[in-house]
Structure formats: C-alpha cells, structure tokens
Design an enzyme around this catalytic site. Structure first.
Site, PDB file in Angstrom:
ATOM      1  N   ASP A 163       3.206   9.301  -0.983  1.00 45.84           N
ATOM      2  CA  ASP A 163       1.981   8.474  -0.583  1.00 45.84           C
ATOM      3  C   ASP A 163       1.657   7.612  -1.545  1.00 45.84           C
ATOM      4  OD1 ASP A 163       0.082   7.957   1.037  1.00 45.84           O
ATOM      5  OD2 ASP A 163      -0.838  10.076   0.986  1.00 45.84           O
ATOM      6  N   HIS A 168       0.706  -1.140  -0.056  1.00 42.88           N
ATOM      7  CA  HIS A 168       0.019   0.066  -0.021  1.00 42.88           C
ATOM      8  C   HIS A 168       0.887   1.259   0.010  1.00 42.88           C
ATOM      9  CE1 HIS A 168      -4.004  -1.768   0.597  1.00 42.88           C
ATOM     10  NE2 HIS A 168      -3.179  -2.691   0.978  1.00 42.88           N
TER      11      HIS A 168
END
Length: 466
Positions: free
Chosen positions: A365, A157
């Site tokens: 991110d 992730h």
C-alpha cells in the site's frame, strides 16, 4: 501566493462535512484546495459518445472543480485498461495480474494528451500545477509540448516497485522519461523513492545529484518523500456528530459482550482481504475459548467492477466468508460480518471508535489512511489497538502499532490475541504515540511540504520538447 491547479484522474466535488465515503485522495486534495485558490481538474466519471473537450465548472464547499467527460473507448483503454489492468497490479507487485496490451497503452497516451489540451487554456503564467497518481504520469510531458513553462509537480500515491519489476513493462523507459518533464516528483516513503532512484541509475544510466536531485535523459529534476496524512483534528471531531454517535452506539450494543475487530478497505486484491480472513480463521482455530467473544466486521465497498480480477476477488471473499461462518457460527452468532457498501466518514468514525482492534493488512500500500483514521477516532481514555501490515507505507510512521506480515495467518492470529489481551496502560501508551504522529504528519504538513518545495524551484524559461 501562486494559484494551485490540482489534476487527478477523478474529480469528486467535496461533500458537506462528514458525508464523504471511503477515499483518502479525494479528502486530501479537497483539503489542499480549500487553502489555495485554484482549480481541481480531471475526469467527471462520465462517458460521452465523442470526446469534445468541453469543461464543466462548478464550485462545491469552497473548491472550484473543472471536469471533462471521456469516450467509452477512453474509459476502457485508459482507465480500465492501462491504469487498472497494467500499472495498478505492477505497482502493487502483482505482475501475474498485469495485462500488457498495446491498445491500453495507446488509450493511456491519448487521454493524457486530451487532458493536457483541455487544461492548457485554464493555465495562467504564475500557476503551480500539481499532478496526481499513476493515471497521469505522461501529463507533464504533454503540457511541456504545449509550451507550458510553469512549475509542475507530480505525486505518486501508490508504491513505486523495484526496478526489476518496472522493467517488465513494455516501453518502461519512455514512461519513466516522461517523469523528467516534471520539476518535482514526490513519493509516499523513502523506500519508494529509493526504488525509483535505483531504476534511474540501473536502467536509464542516470545519476543522483546533491540536494535530492536526479539527472537522466538529459534532464534534471527534484525528488522527495512526502508521506500523506489526514486532517486528524477534523476526523476526531466527527465523533460529536449524531451519525457517528448513533453508529458507535449501535455497534457497542451489538458487541456488549464481545470485542469488535474492524477492517475498512476498498475491495481490492492489494488490500490483503483474503489473507485477513484466513488469519482471522486461524485465530478462531487457535483460540476456541474466545470464539464467541469476538466479532470481525469487514467493510469492503466494491470497486472497478469492469476489471475481471476484481470480480474474481469478490467471488473468492464471498465464498471464504461463507465457509468460515459455516464452520464456526452458532445459532446467535456469526464470527464474520462482511459488508460491500460505502459508509459516510462520520459513520466510519463511530465504527472505529467502537472497535477494540483495527485490522489493516494490505499486501502492498502506498500509505493507507484508514490506519490513521482509526487512530484519530479512538477514545483517549480507552483506545483500541491497531494491527498494521509492515508493507503499508504508514508502517514507517506508525511503529507503535502491532506490525505484522499479512501473508502469515499465524502472525495475524498472534497479533489479534495480543491486541485482545493488551492491558489499558499499554493501549494508552501506544495510542498516544500514534496519535501524536498522525496529528503532526497530517494532511496540512503533506500539502505544505510538497507545495513549498515546488514553489522553491526555478520556473522553466523554455518548455521541453520531445
């Protein structure tokens, strides 16, 4: 259809609709498991004096969860240690904050071994196993050692960093080698996938094969990019809830003569919060005529309080927000409202809808689901404007946002001015394109693309030993 076993570090039993706090992974996994019969396995979030491997089972909102408690040493060395003091900063390009401690690595290996041994009795021959995130990279290897032949997939992730950064990690080859015990490894974006492939070729002497396969360490696996999404329709529907309407009305009343700029992030140095505050300060300095016409609300729930770097960033943000308010506030107005608490998802939906600008500025991110939630929450007839860091994985899909370099206060200031001045037709055009993407590339598309890719691979006839 095969049963699905999802494994993640933390298991958060799904709450009733709308009640979840900030946390994209938990929402996405719950959505996946509602469609596939199976189990969500992981750490309970609790510690025990001695690890027993006892599993607690429960069913919540249609999802079966199985959790185990960890010892305090496990928590400190595996979670606070290797996961959050070593791998997290490394993956977010902050090797200056990475702590390389042998005890952390030993705790990381120990907990992954314990997870595998505890999970093994739950695995049936036809199950698909889907392991999530940097906490559990070696879990596939440990399951193979226990003779698990099932198809096992892994999804990262967070970003996969450049191979020169990975090489700063002690025993980096062993860590990457353990990924080759999976049948399928997925990344958020093509950029992160390419960075991983470059490591495999440059550092491990591997090779790229046709059809999205990689070979190294005497093994071959499938790799791919699977950008995660949200349940856009469900999030948009939250606007009808009483809490969402109440939150919207409260914020609209407080900003009736002002434009609301909103940021929602876990308190973390990777989210670019200091840079965001400095960019907003630059906006106030650049545009004195607009100072009283804007309110910046930053929601930043505290996390990982046991890690020193998080204590330090909280102190710096407290000081920075206080300094900016002290410089620019008036008797009846503060430019920044800074809140360290969680809010329900329906409350956040109402908050996003009341905002003229969504300010999402991570320094790095994996994806960033807040950006997608902000888009899903907007009023189609009068949408707000999304300002998004080009270093968020979501930037690859959300080109119609105002993309900025979060390290530049000038770019943040200019984007805020552009967003404030943007006419309705352009706001609607940009929003429609963004919402179309968020709706199409949603959590269902992410789940199905990964699971179908894993289903399509051959079952291992013999488990690998190493």
């Amino acid at each position: 259809m095969s049963r699905l076993i999802v494994v993640s570090n933390r298991v958060t039993p799904p709450a009733a609709k709308g009640e979840e706090s900030v946390g994209g992974l938990a929402m996405a996994l719950a959505a996946a498991l509602r469609e596939y019969s199976g189990i969500w396995f992981g750490w309970s979030g609790k510690t025990t004096p001695e690890f027993t491997g006892q599993i607690q089972m429960q069913k919540a909102e249609g999802v079966t969860v199985a959790t185990v408690d960890l010892e305090e040493a496990d928590y400190q060395e595996y979670y606070n240690g290797f996961a959050n003091k070593t791998l997290w900063p490394l993956c977010h390009y902050r090797i200056d904050l990475a702590a390389y401690d042998r005890a952390f690595g030993e705790g990381y290996e120990r907990v992954n071994c314990r997870f595998a041994e505890t999970l093994r009795p739950l695995v049936e021959p036809d199950d698909l196993i889907w392991v999530h995130d940097y906490h559990l990279i070696p879990l596939g290897r440990e399951l193979r050692r226990l003779d698990v032949k099932n198809r096992i997939g892994f999804f990262l992730h967070v970003p996969w960093p450049a191979h020169q950064l990975v090489a700063t990690l002690p025993r980096h080859r062993q860590l990457v080698q353990s990924l080759f015990d999976y049948d399928l490894v997925g990344f958020q974006t093509e950029e992160y996938l390419q960075a991983f492939e470059e490591y495999v070729v440059a550092e491990a002497g591997g090779e790229r094969l046709p059809g999205g396969r990689l070979r190294a360490f005497g093994r071959t696996m499938q790799v791919g990019a699977f950008p995660i999404g949200i349940d856009a329709a469900e999030f948009a529907d939250l606007q009808r809830s009483p809490r969402a309407r109440r939150t919207h009305d409260i914020m609209a009343a407080h900003t009736v003569f002002r434009s609301l700029v909103v940021g929602v992030d876990r308190l973390d140095y990777s989210k670019g919060l200091e840079e965001r505050f400095l960019g907003f300060e630059r906006f106030l300095a650049d545009h004195p005529e607009l100072r009283r016409e804007v309110l910046f609300l930053q929601v930043a729930p505290v996390s990982r309080e046991g890690v020193e770097a998080y204590q330090e960033i909280r102190a710096r943000l407290d000081a920075l927000s206080g300094r900016i308010n002290g410089e620019y506030a008036d008797l009846d107005w503060n430019p920044i409202r800074y809140v360290n608490r969680n809010y329900r998802r329906d409350e956040l939906a109402g908050l996003y809808r009341a905002a003229r600008v969504g300010l999402v500025t991570p320094l790095r991110d994996g994806m960033n689901l807040v950006a997608k939630e902000f888009v899903a929450a907007q009023n189609p007839e009068n949408p707000g404007v999304l300002i998004l860091s080009r270093f968020a994985g979501a930037a690859n899909q959300m080109k119609e946002a105002l993309l900025i370099n979060p390290n530049s206060p000038e770019e943040i200031s200019e984007a805020l001015m552009r967003a404030m001045a943007m006419e309705l037709p352009e706001r609607i055009r940009r929003w429609r394109a963004l919402y179309e993407n968020v709706s199409r590339e949603d959590v269902t598309a992410w789940r199905d693309s990964f699971v179908h890719a894993l289903e399509g691979l051959e079952v291992r006839r013999t488990a690998l030993a190493s």
